[in-house]
Design a protein around this motif. Structure first.
Motif, PDB file in Angstrom:
ATOM      1  N   PHE A 117      27.101  29.728   7.242  1.00  0.00           N
ATOM      2  CA  PHE A 117      26.091  30.782   7.184  1.00  0.00           C
ATOM      3  C   PHE A 117      26.283  31.685   8.398  1.00  0.00           C
ATOM      4  CE2 PHE A 117      23.661  26.803   5.990  1.00  0.00           C
ATOM      5  CZ  PHE A 117      23.792  26.968   4.627  1.00  0.00           C
ATOM      6  N   ARG A 118      25.501  32.722   8.469  1.00  0.00           N
ATOM      7  CA  ARG A 118      25.492  33.558   9.673  1.00  0.00           C
ATOM      8  C   ARG A 118      24.995  32.697  10.836  1.00  0.00           C
ATOM      9  NH1 ARG A 118      24.727  39.365  10.912  1.00  0.00           N
ATOM     10  NH2 ARG A 118      25.169  39.711   8.712  1.00  0.00           N
ATOM     11  N   ASN A 119      25.842  32.476  11.824  1.00  0.00           N
ATOM     12  CA  ASN A 119      25.556  31.705  13.045  1.00  0.00           C
ATOM     13  C   ASN A 119      25.219  30.235  12.810  1.00  0.00           C
ATOM     14  OD1 ASN A 119      25.907  34.002  14.638  1.00  0.00           O
ATOM     15  ND2 ASN A 119      23.772  34.584  14.398  1.00  0.00           N
ATOM     16  N   ALA A 120      25.533  29.691  11.657  1.00  0.00           N
ATOM     17  CA  ALA A 120      25.175  28.296  11.376  1.00  0.00           C
ATOM     18  C   ALA A 120      26.108  27.722  10.312  1.00  0.00           C
ATOM     19  CB  ALA A 120      23.721  28.216  10.907  1.00  0.00           C
ATOM     20  N   VAL A 121      25.881  26.451   9.993  1.00  0.00           N
ATOM     21  CA  VAL A 121      26.619  25.758   8.944  1.00  0.00           C
ATOM     22  C   VAL A 121      25.643  24.893   8.152  1.00  0.00           C
ATOM     23  CG1 VAL A 121      28.834  25.722  10.184  1.00  0.00           C
ATOM     24  CG2 VAL A 121      27.205  23.838  10.494  1.00  0.00           C
ATOM     25  N   GLY A 122      26.125  24.310   7.071  1.00  0.00           N
ATOM     26  CA  GLY A 122      25.301  23.433   6.261  1.00  0.00           C
ATOM     27  C   GLY A 122      24.961  22.144   6.989  1.00  0.00           C
ATOM     28  N   ARG A 163      33.118  37.944  12.460  1.00  0.00           N
ATOM     29  CA  ARG A 163      31.834  37.829  13.168  1.00  0.00           C
ATOM     30  C   ARG A 163      31.545  36.369  13.491  1.00  0.00           C
ATOM     31  NH1 ARG A 163      26.626  36.628  13.024  1.00  0.00           N
ATOM     32  NH2 ARG A 163      25.108  38.083  13.870  1.00  0.00           N
ATOM     33  N   GLU A 164      31.748  35.493  12.502  1.00  0.00           N
ATOM     34  CA  GLU A 164      31.451  34.068  12.717  1.00  0.00           C
ATOM     35  C   GLU A 164      32.427  33.427  13.690  1.00  0.00           C
ATOM     36  OE1 GLU A 164      28.486  32.938  11.694  1.00  0.00           O
ATOM     37  OE2 GLU A 164      28.357  35.025  11.039  1.00  0.00           O
ATOM     38  N   ARG A 165      33.661  33.892  13.716  1.00  0.00           N
ATOM     39  CA  ARG A 165      34.644  33.363  14.679  1.00  0.00           C
ATOM     40  C   ARG A 165      34.124  33.525  16.111  1.00  0.00           C
ATOM     41  NH1 ARG A 165      40.171  32.464  14.832  1.00  0.00           N
ATOM     42  NH2 ARG A 165      40.517  33.357  12.774  1.00  0.00           N
ATOM     43  N   PHE A 166      33.431  34.641  16.375  1.00  0.00           N
ATOM     44  CA  PHE A 166      32.992  34.929  17.731  1.00  0.00           C
ATOM     45  C   PHE A 166      31.522  34.621  18.003  1.00  0.00           C
ATOM     46  CE2 PHE A 166      36.769  37.586  17.101  1.00  0.00           C
ATOM     47  CZ  PHE A 166      37.554  37.043  18.110  1.00  0.00           C
ATOM     48  N   SER A 167      30.718  34.363  16.967  1.00  0.00           N
ATOM     49  CA  SER A 167      29.297  34.137  17.217  1.00  0.00           C
ATOM     50  C   SER A 167      28.772  32.784  16.728  1.00  0.00           C
ATOM     51  CB  SER A 167      28.464  35.246  16.550  1.00  0.00           C
ATOM     52  OG  SER A 167      28.572  35.173  15.145  1.00  0.00           O
ATOM     53  N   MET A 173      33.779  25.341  17.625  1.00  0.00           N
ATOM     54  CA  MET A 173      34.118  23.924  17.820  1.00  0.00           C
ATOM     55  C   MET A 173      35.218  23.485  16.857  1.00  0.00           C
ATOM     56  SD  MET A 173      30.560  21.927  18.623  1.00  0.00           S
ATOM     57  CE  MET A 173      29.427  22.849  17.605  1.00  0.00           C
ATOM     58  N   ALA A 174      35.143  23.935  15.605  1.00  0.00           N
ATOM     59  CA  ALA A 174      36.152  23.548  14.619  1.00  0.00           C
ATOM     60  C   ALA A 174      37.520  24.118  14.964  1.00  0.00           C
ATOM     61  CB  ALA A 174      35.730  24.011  13.226  1.00  0.00           C
ATOM     62  N   LEU A 175      37.560  25.358  15.409  1.00  0.00           N
ATOM     63  CA  LEU A 175      38.840  26.000  15.697  1.00  0.00           C
ATOM     64  C   LEU A 175      39.468  25.510  17.000  1.00  0.00           C
ATOM     65  CD1 LEU A 175      38.094  29.649  14.521  1.00  0.00           C
ATOM     66  CD2 LEU A 175      39.201  27.782  13.263  1.00  0.00           C
ATOM     67  N   ARG A 176      38.666  24.911  17.871  1.00  0.00           N
ATOM     68  CA  ARG A 176      39.203  24.377  19.123  1.00  0.00           C
ATOM     69  C   ARG A 176      39.812  22.980  18.966  1.00  0.00           C
ATOM     70  NH1 ARG A 176      37.584  26.955  23.948  1.00  0.00           N
ATOM     71  NH2 ARG A 176      36.089  28.624  23.581  1.00  0.00           N
ATOM     72  N   ARG A 177      39.561  22.354  17.839  1.00  0.00           N
ATOM     73  CA  ARG A 177      40.121  21.018  17.616  1.00  0.00           C
ATOM     74  C   ARG A 177      41.651  21.102  17.603  1.00  0.00           C
ATOM     75  NH1 ARG A 177      36.446  17.003  15.095  1.00  0.00           N
ATOM     76  NH2 ARG A 177      34.434  17.578  15.964  1.00  0.00           N
TER      77      ARG A 177
END
Length: 192
Positions: A117-122, A163-167, A173-177
């Protein structure tokens, strides 16, 4: 269906009243959630009534659903919020109106259900959800789709992947794994 939770299946029976020949497509790993939607609905304060018609087709990762002559949606398996959660992706570029000028979006359109979601996840604090799988699924869509891709989620206003990549802290956290972690997740899920 992106997944079998009560808030995403509550309208299935009513939809079939209006379009009785419609088919119901669902990933087989969502069978338990679909079957127990009444119970989860009560736990979440969303009591459901009535019978839910059984899905007519199983979705597999990479399947393409065709609607009429113009719409094709690719199914992408994205577990985490639910084990059989999927995202539907239309990879064709879509026109997008910018506030100042009309531009062409070079990305895809993702119907993301409850993955992002915008600034969040499920949520991952419910039965058979997995934080690790959710992070792997986020990483997967960022490897498959361009930053210009539009995200149409199940609960919030549209956003886009850049937008979500940066906010979005969960995307971060997922992309830093590490790559090795993601390679193991791909193998575990049978993803290419």
């Amino acid at each position: 269906l992106t997944h079998g939770h009560p808030d995403h299946i509550a309208g299935v029976a009513e939809t079939l009243k209006h379009w009785p020949d419609a088919s119901i497509h669902m990933h087989p790993l969502e069978e338990e959630n679909y079957r127990t939607a009444h119970e989860l609905g009560l736990q979440l304060g969303m009591p459901l009534s009535g019978h839910f018609p059984m899905p007519t087709h199983e979705l597999a990762d990479g399947d393409v659903l065709k609607f009429g002559t113009n719409i094709e949606l690719m199914n992408v398996h994205t577990p985490g919020h639910a084990p059989g959660h999927v995202v539907f992706a239309d990879p064709r570029p879509m026109p997008q109106r910018d506030e100042e000028e009309e531009t062409r979006n070079q990305g895809s359109v993702l119907i993301s259900g409850d993955l992002i979601f915008r600034n969040a996840v499920g949520r991952t604090d419910i039965h058979n959800a997995s934080v690790e799988d959710l992070f792997a699924s986020l990483r997967r869509i960022y490897e498959m789709f361009d930053d210009e891709s539009i995200i149409l989620s199940g609960h919030t206003t549209p956003t886009h992947m850049k937008r979500e990549r940066f906010s979005n802290p969960f995307v971060d956290m997922a992309l830093r794994r590490p790559k090795e972690w993601f390679d193991e997740a791909k193998e575990r899920h049978g993803w290419p």
